[in-house]
Design an enzyme around this catalytic site. Structure first.
Site, PDB file in Angstrom:
ATOM      1  N   ASP A  41      -3.493  39.006  80.148  1.00 23.77           N
ATOM      2  CA  ASP A  41      -4.616  39.213  81.069  1.00 23.77           C
ATOM      3  C   ASP A  41      -4.251  40.176  82.203  1.00 23.77           C
ATOM      4  OD1 ASP A  41      -2.814  37.539  82.219  1.00 23.77           O
ATOM      5  OD2 ASP A  41      -4.275  36.055  82.929  1.00 23.77           O
ATOM      6  N   HIS A 244       8.806  65.517  75.967  1.00 22.04           N
ATOM      7  CA  HIS A 244       8.134  64.480  76.754  1.00 22.04           C
ATOM      8  C   HIS A 244       8.918  63.169  76.656  1.00 22.04           C
ATOM      9  CE1 HIS A 244       4.008  66.733  76.662  1.00 22.04           C
ATOM     10  NE2 HIS A 244       4.846  67.233  77.527  1.00 22.04           N
ATOM     11  N   ASP A 261      11.004  66.081  85.585  1.00 18.24           N
ATOM     12  CA  ASP A 261       9.650  66.647  85.596  1.00 18.24           C
ATOM     13  C   ASP A 261       8.778  65.588  86.242  1.00 18.24           C
ATOM     14  OD1 ASP A 261       7.151  67.661  85.053  1.00 18.24           O
ATOM     15  OD2 ASP A 261       7.584  68.198  82.972  1.00 18.24           O
ATOM     16  N   ASP A 272       3.184  69.349  89.685  1.00 21.68           N
ATOM     17  CA  ASP A 272       3.861  69.261  88.374  1.00 21.68           C
ATOM     18  C   ASP A 272       5.107  70.143  88.429  1.00 21.68           C
ATOM     19  OD1 ASP A 272       4.609  69.104  85.745  1.00 21.68           O
ATOM     20  OD2 ASP A 272       2.877  70.186  84.949  1.00 21.68           O
ATOM     21  N   HIS A 351       7.121  75.116  73.484  1.00 20.59           N
ATOM     22  CA  HIS A 351       5.853  74.884  74.197  1.00 20.59           C
ATOM     23  C   HIS A 351       5.309  76.178  74.785  1.00 20.59           C
ATOM     24  CE1 HIS A 351       7.979  75.008  78.081  1.00 20.59           C
ATOM     25  NE2 HIS A 351       8.881  74.172  77.567  1.00 20.59           N
ATOM     26  N   HIS A 355       0.041  75.749  82.126  1.00 22.45           N
ATOM     27  CA  HIS A 355      -1.291  75.169  81.914  1.00 22.45           C
ATOM     28  C   HIS A 355      -2.020  75.095  83.248  1.00 22.45           C
ATOM     29  CE1 HIS A 355       0.575  71.557  83.631  1.00 22.45           C
ATOM     30  NE2 HIS A 355       1.584  71.789  82.815  1.00 22.45           N
ATOM     31  N   HIS A 362      -2.784  68.492  83.090  1.00 24.88           N
ATOM     32  CA  HIS A 362      -3.236  69.580  82.217  1.00 24.88           C
ATOM     33  C   HIS A 362      -4.722  69.693  82.509  1.00 24.88           C
ATOM     34  CE1 HIS A 362       0.311  68.336  79.460  1.00 24.88           C
ATOM     35  NE2 HIS A 362       0.693  69.117  80.429  1.00 24.88           N
ATOM     36  N   GLU A 385       6.378  77.493  83.475  1.00 29.25           N
ATOM     37  CA  GLU A 385       7.460  76.570  83.144  1.00 29.25           C
ATOM     38  C   GLU A 385       8.242  76.954  81.890  1.00 29.25           C
ATOM     39  OE1 GLU A 385       6.029  72.685  81.690  1.00 29.25           O
ATOM     40  OE2 GLU A 385       4.023  73.282  82.332  1.00 29.25           O
ATOM     41  N   TYR A 389      15.724  74.444  74.999  1.00 32.33           N
ATOM     42  CA  TYR A 389      16.152  73.090  74.644  1.00 32.33           C
ATOM     43  C   TYR A 389      17.001  73.179  73.385  1.00 32.33           C
ATOM     44  CZ  TYR A 389      11.971  72.760  77.484  1.00 32.33           C
ATOM     45  OH  TYR A 389      11.029  72.953  78.475  1.00 32.33           O
ATOM     46  N   ARG A 407      14.385  73.256  81.936  1.00 30.40           N
ATOM     47  CA  ARG A 407      13.029  73.753  82.226  1.00 30.40           C
ATOM     48  C   ARG A 407      12.962  73.957  83.727  1.00 30.40           C
ATOM     49  NH1 ARG A 407      10.330  70.360  79.501  1.00 30.40           N
ATOM     50  NH2 ARG A 407       9.667  68.785  81.009  1.00 30.40           N
ATOM     51  N   GLU A 409       9.964  74.660  86.531  1.00 29.96           N
ATOM     52  CA  GLU A 409       8.498  74.673  86.611  1.00 29.96           C
ATOM     53  C   GLU A 409       8.023  74.691  88.056  1.00 29.96           C
ATOM     54  OE1 GLU A 409       6.642  71.062  85.067  1.00 29.96           O
ATOM     55  OE2 GLU A 409       4.756  72.151  84.754  1.00 29.96           O
TER      56      GLU A 409
HETATM   57 MG    MG Z   1       5.829  69.274  84.145  1.00 35.05          MG
HETATM   58 MG    MG Z   2       3.616  71.247  83.283  1.00 30.45          MG
END
Ligand code: MG
Ligand code: MG
Length: 439
Positions: A41, A244, A261, A272, A351, A355, A362, A385, A389, A407, A409
């Protein structure tokens, strides 16, 4: 007891006015997403849909906006009834009367009257804007309403009201940010940036990724964020090669890089930011090699930003520049154009270059219009970004680079003749990162 909206309600009234000019004669229905069960619940923390918040400022679940520009009433909001017992358990709810007054909505009704009243309100409308397939129960209710509206028109030969996508419509408005939105986004970026800097000072070898995640949340909320704008990625060593990564539960070891990130959400706008930093406070030679190469690509892309450039051109530049890097470092072999043509560069850079950024990480808005790449315009906001990898198990890559994910960004806004980097505050030069981490 009451609660005040986070921002001036006139802002939302003005947004409905702007939208109203585009869809005279039509109606828009935006429904709050249903609450979702976490276990037994217990619910997941609730967050209003970005578009419904954008047009109303209203944050409760079980609410639906019906907007009919140019008609009376023009704005109608269906909300939960007041219920003193439920409020004792779950907290304050506005109820129709206060919601109408406080949020400057023409008429508010209890949500259980939605079907009956909306059937009346949709008579005489030429089309409906509604996002289908988000919420099955609501889809079924809308379908029933459309059938009833159609039947009520007698023998006219007309079918059901045509339905167009509501999120596409609002996405176009959300894409180009107005001054109050830029202020919120800058604040979200500032909180995110300061959080990343606190993390650089905080981390030590031997910490668990989840401790760092907890520290990120603490810093964001302490600085005024409502929540994180998306699940933070805290990925050390080879985990950083999972784009991710969600587990955030491994030990950060000296000698590894840590990819973070994370972005804070402030008044429904999110930052971001990604930084890749050495757990021990010092980059190894191999890490520095890869890092400098990705950083150079990122800086080149940011320097090229101006109105008129398209996102597609940015993606292509990113692929070209990173492929050059992969060739120089011996990660790939062959001719650059052949590699890109065959999409081989995606082996280590799978990638896109960025974005749209705003209320959703996004964010809404088209990248192409009728198949044509869209040009950047002043006050569009997005991320840049680039990343590389190289998984630990990739035996084709030079051994010294295996198990490294990088990365970098930042969050950009297009200005009249270039761009504003809204996350400039967080260091990204190796010397600056190492200096901050030494504190
Ligand atoms: Mg990011
Ligand atoms: Mg991003």
């Amino acid at each position: 007891m009451s609660r005040l909206p986070h921002e001036s309600v006139d802002l939302f009234v003005q947004r409905r006015k702007n939208l109203g000019r585009k869809i005279q004669g039509s109606a828009l229905i935006l429904a709050a997403p249903p609450e979702s069960i976490r276990n037994h619940d217990v619910h997941h923390p609730y967050r209003q849909s970005s578009s419904l918040y954008y047009l109303t400022g209203f944050e409760e679940p079980d609410s639906v906006l019906l907007f009919r520009p140019g008609m009376t009433p023009e704005s109608v909001l269906f909300v939960r009834r007041k219920d003193s017992e439920r409020e004792t358990w779950d907290g304050f709810r506005y109820g129709p009367e206060a919601a109408s007054q406080i949020f400057k909505i023409d008429q508010c009704y209890p949500i259980d009257e939605f079907e009956e009243r909306t059937t009346e309100f949709l008579k005489g409308i030429d089309k409906l804007y509604y996002r289908q397939a988000l919420h099955r129960e609501m889809d079924e209710t809308i379908q029933k309403i459309l059938v009833k509206v159609s039947k009520s028109q007698g023998r006219t030969g007309l079918g059901l009201l045509p339905v167009y996508d509501a999120e596409d419509l609002i996405g176009e408005l959300r894409l180009i940010k107005t001054e109050p939105e830029i202020i919120n986004l800058r604040k979200a970026c500032q909180i995110s940036a300061e959080t990343h800097m606190e993390v650089m000072r905080y981390i030590r070898p031997g910490m668990n990724e989840r401790e760092i995640h907890g520290f990120i949340l603490y810093q964001m909320m302490k600085k005024g964020a409502a929540r994180e704008g998306y699940g933070s990625i805290v990925a050390s060593g080879n985990n950083a090669t999972t784009l991710h990564y969600v587990f955030n539960d491994q030990i950060c070891k000296a000698g590894d890089l840590l990819l973070i990130d994370a972005g804070a959400e402030y008044n429904y706008y999110t930052g971001d930011i990604t930084r890749s930093i050495p757990v021990s406070g010092h980059f190894t030679n191999e890490q520095a090699h890869l890092y400098e190469a990705v950083l150079k690509v990122q800086k080149t892309l940011i320097a090229s930003l101006r109105p008129g450039l398209t996102f597609k051109e940015l993606h292509e530049m990113g692929a070209q520049l990173l492929t050059d890097v992969m060739l120089e470092l011996g990660l790939l072999e062959g001719r650059k154009n052949d590699i890109i043509e065959a999409q081989q560069h995606r082996r280590y850079y799978p990638h896109g270059i960025g974005h749209w950024l705003g209320m959703d990480v996004h964010d809404a808005g088209y990248y192409f219009i009728k198949g044509q790449p869209r040009s950047l315009e002043e006050n569009m906001c997005f991320t840049i970004e680039p990343g590389l990898y190289i998984p630990a198990h990739d035996t084709k890559a030079p051994e010294r680079y295996r198990g490294i994910g990088i990365r970098i960004e930042d969050n950009l806004r297009i200005t009249r003749d270039g761009s504003e980097n809204m996350t400039l505050l967080v260091p990204k030069e190796i010397a600056e990162i190492e200096k901050l981490m030494a504190h």
